[in-house]
Design a protein around this motif. Structure first.
Motif, PDB file in Angstrom:
ATOM      1  N   SER A 145      31.993 -14.723  12.152  1.00 31.42           N
ATOM      2  CA  SER A 145      31.568 -14.352  10.801  1.00 31.42           C
ATOM      3  C   SER A 145      30.917 -15.562  10.137  1.00 31.42           C
ATOM      4  CB  SER A 145      32.765 -13.868   9.971  1.00 31.42           C
ATOM      5  OG  SER A 145      32.364 -13.462   8.685  1.00 31.42           O
ATOM      6  N   TYR A 148      26.007 -18.317   6.096  1.00 29.77           N
ATOM      7  CA  TYR A 148      24.652 -18.862   6.093  1.00 29.77           C
ATOM      8  C   TYR A 148      24.430 -19.689   4.833  1.00 29.77           C
ATOM      9  CZ  TYR A 148      24.046 -15.500   9.835  1.00 29.77           C
ATOM     10  OH  TYR A 148      24.188 -14.806  10.999  1.00 29.77           O
ATOM     11  N   TYR A 161      25.730 -17.501   1.940  1.00 35.09           N
ATOM     12  CA  TYR A 161      25.466 -16.072   2.094  1.00 35.09           C
ATOM     13  C   TYR A 161      26.151 -15.514   3.340  1.00 35.09           C
ATOM     14  CZ  TYR A 161      21.766 -17.595  -1.065  1.00 35.09           C
ATOM     15  OH  TYR A 161      21.075 -18.171  -2.103  1.00 35.09           O
ATOM     16  N   ASP A 162      26.630 -14.279   3.225  1.00 31.72           N
ATOM     17  CA  ASP A 162      27.263 -13.608   4.367  1.00 31.72           C
ATOM     18  C   ASP A 162      26.242 -12.968   5.294  1.00 31.72           C
ATOM     19  OD1 ASP A 162      29.926 -14.173   3.612  1.00 31.72           O
ATOM     20  OD2 ASP A 162      29.916 -12.511   2.188  1.00 31.72           O
ATOM     21  N   VAL A 163      25.087 -12.598   4.760  1.00 29.39           N
ATOM     22  CA  VAL A 163      24.067 -11.888   5.529  1.00 29.39           C
ATOM     23  C   VAL A 163      22.857 -12.799   5.733  1.00 29.39           C
ATOM     24  CG1 VAL A 163      22.560  -9.875   5.616  1.00 29.39           C
ATOM     25  CG2 VAL A 163      24.852  -9.682   4.608  1.00 29.39           C
ATOM     26  N   ARG A 164      22.351 -12.826   6.943  1.00 31.86           N
ATOM     27  CA  ARG A 164      21.234 -13.717   7.257  1.00 31.86           C
ATOM     28  C   ARG A 164      19.915 -13.168   6.732  1.00 31.86           C
ATOM     29  NH1 ARG A 164      20.216 -16.678  13.076  1.00 31.86           N
ATOM     30  NH2 ARG A 164      18.835 -18.296  12.275  1.00 31.86           N
ATOM     31  N   GLU A 165      19.111 -14.071   6.210  1.00 36.86           N
ATOM     32  CA  GLU A 165      17.738 -13.771   5.818  1.00 36.86           C
ATOM     33  C   GLU A 165      16.813 -14.703   6.606  1.00 36.86           C
ATOM     34  OE1 GLU A 165      17.183 -13.999   1.618  1.00 36.86           O
ATOM     35  OE2 GLU A 165      18.827 -12.628   1.165  1.00 36.86           O
ATOM     36  N   ARG A 198      34.784 -19.729   1.762  1.00 41.34           N
ATOM     37  CA  ARG A 198      33.369 -19.455   1.501  1.00 41.34           C
ATOM     38  C   ARG A 198      33.147 -19.103   0.036  1.00 41.34           C
ATOM     39  NH1 ARG A 198      31.279 -15.221   5.495  1.00 41.34           N
ATOM     40  NH2 ARG A 198      32.297 -16.697   6.903  1.00 41.34           N
TER      41      ARG A 198
END
Length: 237
Positions: A145, A148, A161-165, A198
């Motif tokens: 998990s 980012y 951030y938890d979700v990658r961009e 986090r």
């Protein structure tokens, strides 16, 4: 400068996979993980290292106390307390870190020693430039998990951030070098009932702290039995 080690986790996944030793005592190339971190920290001019271990594994406490006897020049502050999360462990260490810049990590964070020396030097430079901290980052992603990190071209951190961009190049390496100003954020997060590190990192940005990202070649965590072999191979390479 002070250092701190969170070694209070249960290590349940390792135990379920047949590793008998508590995680802090697992050996990497013949050196227990907690001893390895202590050695590295004192080689990097630690004034004092605060270590938290849990009450579930008395052998870990006994091992650290033996190290304290064998290395009287190692100034170790030992806290024995079972906590529900890493953030709670951090809060238990806070009274011993609040009077100086400090570096904190968990016991199973594995990195190259030359990377770490460069990181501590970079943190001292960042302090002189008015920054509040330097966070270890890596572009090696082998995490269940990952967290980012958003940065600009100068490696100034703008978010976690938890979700990658597409613009995210790095993930958190789990090593935090900070000033005591960070404890205002920690206490706020605890008061709000948060428990994940986090969210503490996000809180640092929300509270206006200036953070630099510092790139390590690779950082590994030891969460599973197979990670032990990976870590040993990495450290030998």
């Amino acid at each position: 400068m002070k250092f701190a080690i969170i070694a209070a986790g249960e290590g349940s996944r390792l135990a379920q996979e047949g590793v008998a030793l508590p995680k802090p005592l697992v050996r990497l190339n013949s050196e227990p993980m907690v001893e390895r971190l202590l050695r590295i920290f004192f080689e990097n001019e630690a004034e004092e290292v605060a270590v938290i271990v849990n009450q579930l594994h008395p052998s870990t406490e006994a091992f650290v106390r033996r190290l304290m006897e064998e290395h009287p020049d190692w100034h170790i502050r030992l806290v024995v307390q079972t906590t529900p999360s890493s953030m709670h462990s951090f809060a238990a260490l806070a009274p011993y870190l609040s009077d100086a810049p400090f570096c904190l990590t968990t016991v199973d964070t594995i990195f190259r020693e030359d990377d770490f020396r460069t990181y501590i030097a970079a943190f001292r430079t960042a302090l002189a430039e008015g920054f509040d901290g330097a966070m270890a980052v890596t572009d090696f992603i082998d995490d269940e998990s990952p967290l980012y990190i958003g940065t600009d071209e100068a490696m100034n951190i703008d978010g976690f951030y938890d979700v990658r961009e597409p613009r995210f190049r790095f993930i958190s390496g789990g090593i935090y070098a900070l000033t005591p100003r960070a404890f205002d954020t920690l206490h706020r997060c605890m008061a709000e009932g948060q428990s994940r590190m986090r969210n503490f990192q996000r809180g640092l940005i929300a509270d206006g702290l200036r953070l630099k990202a510092h790139l390590f070649t690779k950082i590994l965590d030891v969460d599973h039995a197979a990670d032990i072999v990976k870590a040993e191979t990495f450290l030998r390479s």
